[in-house]
Design an enzyme around this catalytic site. Structure first.
Site, PDB file in Angstrom:
ATOM      1  N   GLU A 139       0.853  -1.188   0.000  1.00 20.31           N
ATOM      2  CA  GLU A 139       0.000   0.000   0.000  1.00 20.31           C
ATOM      3  C   GLU A 139       0.889   1.238   0.000  1.00 20.31           C
ATOM      4  O   GLU A 139       1.199   1.777   1.051  1.00 20.31           O
ATOM      5  CB  GLU A 139      -0.940   0.025   1.216  1.00 20.31           C
ATOM      6  CG  GLU A 139      -2.170  -0.846   1.090  1.00 20.31           C
ATOM      7  CD  GLU A 139      -1.898  -2.303   1.446  1.00 20.31           C
ATOM      8  OE1 GLU A 139      -2.745  -3.146   1.137  1.00 20.31           O
ATOM      9  OE2 GLU A 139      -0.831  -2.583   2.016  1.00 20.31           O
ATOM     10  N   SER A 140       1.339   1.640  -1.183  1.00 19.72           N
ATOM     11  CA  SER A 140       2.081   2.889  -1.406  1.00 19.72           C
ATOM     12  C   SER A 140       3.591   2.757  -1.219  1.00 19.72           C
ATOM     13  O   SER A 140       4.173   1.802  -1.709  1.00 19.72           O
ATOM     14  CB  SER A 140       1.486   4.035  -0.584  1.00 19.72           C
ATOM     15  OG  SER A 140       0.148   4.266  -0.982  1.00 19.72           O
ATOM     16  N   CYS A 154      -2.053   3.817   1.819  1.00 14.29           N
ATOM     17  CA  CYS A 154      -3.424   4.071   1.382  1.00 14.29           C
ATOM     18  C   CYS A 154      -4.350   3.014   1.969  1.00 14.29           C
ATOM     19  O   CYS A 154      -3.961   2.221   2.820  1.00 14.29           O
ATOM     20  CB  CYS A 154      -3.497   4.075  -0.143  1.00 14.29           C
ATOM     21  SG  CYS A 154      -2.880   2.554  -0.910  1.00 14.29           S
ATOM     22  N   SER A 319       1.771   0.950  -8.684  1.00 13.41           N
ATOM     23  CA  SER A 319       2.591   1.836  -7.860  1.00 13.41           C
ATOM     24  C   SER A 319       3.947   2.005  -8.519  1.00 13.41           C
ATOM     25  O   SER A 319       4.431   1.106  -9.221  1.00 13.41           O
ATOM     26  CB  SER A 319       2.779   1.270  -6.446  1.00 13.41           C
ATOM     27  OG  SER A 319       1.594   1.351  -5.694  1.00 13.41           O
ATOM     28  N   HIS A 332       0.754   6.412  -7.466  1.00 13.05           N
ATOM     29  CA  HIS A 332      -0.086   5.298  -7.030  1.00 13.05           C
ATOM     30  C   HIS A 332      -1.451   5.427  -7.695  1.00 13.05           C
ATOM     31  O   HIS A 332      -2.026   6.516  -7.737  1.00 13.05           O
ATOM     32  CB  HIS A 332      -0.215   5.287  -5.509  1.00 13.05           C
ATOM     33  CG  HIS A 332       1.109   5.182  -4.821  1.00 13.05           C
ATOM     34  ND1 HIS A 332       1.809   4.003  -4.743  1.00 13.05           N
ATOM     35  CD2 HIS A 332       1.882   6.119  -4.221  1.00 13.05           C
ATOM     36  CE1 HIS A 332       2.952   4.213  -4.116  1.00 13.05           C
ATOM     37  NE2 HIS A 332       3.022   5.492  -3.790  1.00 13.05           N
TER      38      HIS A 332
END
Length: 461
Positions: A139-140, A154, A319, A332
């Protein structure tokens, strides 16, 4: 801009009325300060349990806008690790063994995994140069400099829960916190968030609860932008003594884009690319598709000369981290229909971001976007052009549009700034935020190409 609140998904912890109430306590000259007793209770009773929180089932909607935490450290006086100044150490870093790693870059992979685990994300890949390490996360992204760490997550991640580990790891390296910045846009799906991210007030209480570990976390919270639309929450605790050199100025630009063009979004769906090639491993397939998405979308042209580390996700998503000397850029993308989103962030020190912003918007062609800039006064003064402070006319952004079905001609897309807010916090930290909306006439190909550059009150024969 029309309000973007969805009553069927709204959580009362971050409803318009609650935000208004909070904003009344978040004033430029005072800011929000949490209740110490409440904060201590929150930390002791809920922090560990939140690690067991269960993510909601995937419904086709995803919270794209990231939470961002930036922590700057400095050597503790009389520490054995503080023999050389941060600026000197930064210039002597390499990952090929020629120079020793220093500061936060000495953290081992298990330490970084611990940080990410608290935030409920994992490291996927990394690239490095002599100045920084950049990690693509599930996540990111995570960026590690000798004396600064930037973590973006995120979805329903619990970013702030890594604060205690950062403090502990810093002490182990002979470092103490010097500056902390936390920011995020208001959530699209606030009801999905876990502690301590269920409201901005809860986040501030949680940050305040760590003062027993680090009194330098005594900062303030602020809200920028319209509470009935897209707005930006910011927390800053600044104890940095600024220098006068241009190399000591800082600024971070973030572009958050919503409802990106459907043809662009399709490029980030995994099933749009060839899979199951005989003799190709799953990792090789992932790497190939990641590179294909980067080139097909034009993302590679946004970071010329940089080392790019892309990652495609199944069934969709993308990403990318890019590093060039001291600076990073990161993108992203969550392309799901109904909640499509793309973000671009960079800490490049340029005199004008205008062409970069235009190129990013041209790449994704969103229906509307939010632009934020966090900079010290020196960094802001170095900028020659700034759409956030320019006049309404000069702040307009025009990019080529996509051709309509059955029509070969591309009409330009015109974006107008609908709101802007700014504030100076702590000593010299300037926060600026603005919203831009695509002009409906340009979206429907009814605007004349010259119209976007035509000044009010003037005629063109």
């Amino acid at each position: 801009m029309a309000p973007n609140f969805d009553e069927t998904l709204y959580n009362t912890s971050e409803s318009p009325s609650d935000i208004v109430g909070l904003t009344s306590n978040v004033l430029p000259d005072e800011g929000y300060r949490a209740d110490p007793a409440l904060a201590s209770s929150i930390l002791s009773s809920s922090d560990d349990e939140s690690a067991q929180a269960i993510d909601r089932d995937y419904t086709g909607f995803f919270e794209g806008p990231e939470k961002t935490l930036e922590v700057v450290f400095r050597p503790i006086e009389d520490s054995q690790h503080a023999a050389v100044a941060p600026g000197q150490l930064t210039e002597s870093i390499s990952t090929n063994g020629e120079y020793p790693l220093v500061g936060l870059r000495r953290l081992a992979r298990p330490d970084l995994d611990r940080i990410c685990e608290r935030a409920r994300c994992t490291i996927i890949s990394s690239v490095s140069n002599r100045f920084l390490d950049a990690y693509v996360l599930s996540e990111s992204s995570l960026f590690v400099y000798p004396y600064m760490l930037v973590l973006k997550t995120c979805g329903t991640t619990t970013l702030l829960r890594c604060i205690k580990i950062l403090i502990d790891l810093g002490h182990r390296l002979g470092l103490e916190i010097d500056w902390v910045g936390y920011s995020r846009k208001n959530f699209n799906f606030p009801g999905d968030q876990s502690f301590p991210h269920q409201s901005f007030q809860q986040e501030l209480d949680y940050l305040y609860s760590h003062r027993s570990l680090c009194d330098r976390l005594d900062g303030n919270g602020y809200t920028l932008g319209p509470v009935t639309g897209d707005h930006w929450f910011v927390y800053v605790a600044d104890h940095t003594t600024r220098k006068t050199s241009e190399f000591d100025t800082d600024r971070v630009l973030n572009i958050m884009m919503f409802d990106i063009d459907e043809t662009v979004a399709q490029k980030f769906h995994y099933d749009q690319y060839k899979t199951g090639i005989e003799g190709e491993s799953k990792d090789d397939e992932m790497n190939r598709i990641s590179k294909e998405q980067t080139v097909k979308s034009g993302i590679n042209e946004l970071c010329p000369g940089a080392v790019i580390d892309p990652r495609a996700f199944e069934p969709c998503g993308y990403s990318m981290n890019a590093i060039l000397f001291h600076s990073y850029s990161t993108i992203h993308i969550t392309p799901e229909a109904g909640s499509s989103y793309a973000s671009f962030e960079t800490n490049q020190k340029v005199k004008s971001y205008k062409s970069l912003i235009s190129n990013v918007i041209r790449t994704f062609r969103p229906k509307h976007f939010c632009l934020t800039l966090m900079a010290d006064e020196g960094g802001l003064l170095e900028m020659k052009e700034n759409p956030l402070t320019d006049s309404a006319l000069d702040s307009k952004i025009v990019v080529p549009g996509s051709a309509k079905a059955g029509a070969g001609k591309k009409y330009p897309l015109l974006y107008k700034r609908s709101s802007m807010a700014s504030i100076k916090v702590e000593d010299d930290c300037c926060c600026l935020m603005g919203n831009w909306v695509m002009d409906k006439k340009s979206e429907n190909s009814q605007v004349h190409p010259l119209r976007a550059s035509k000044s009010r009150g003037l005629s063109v024969s």
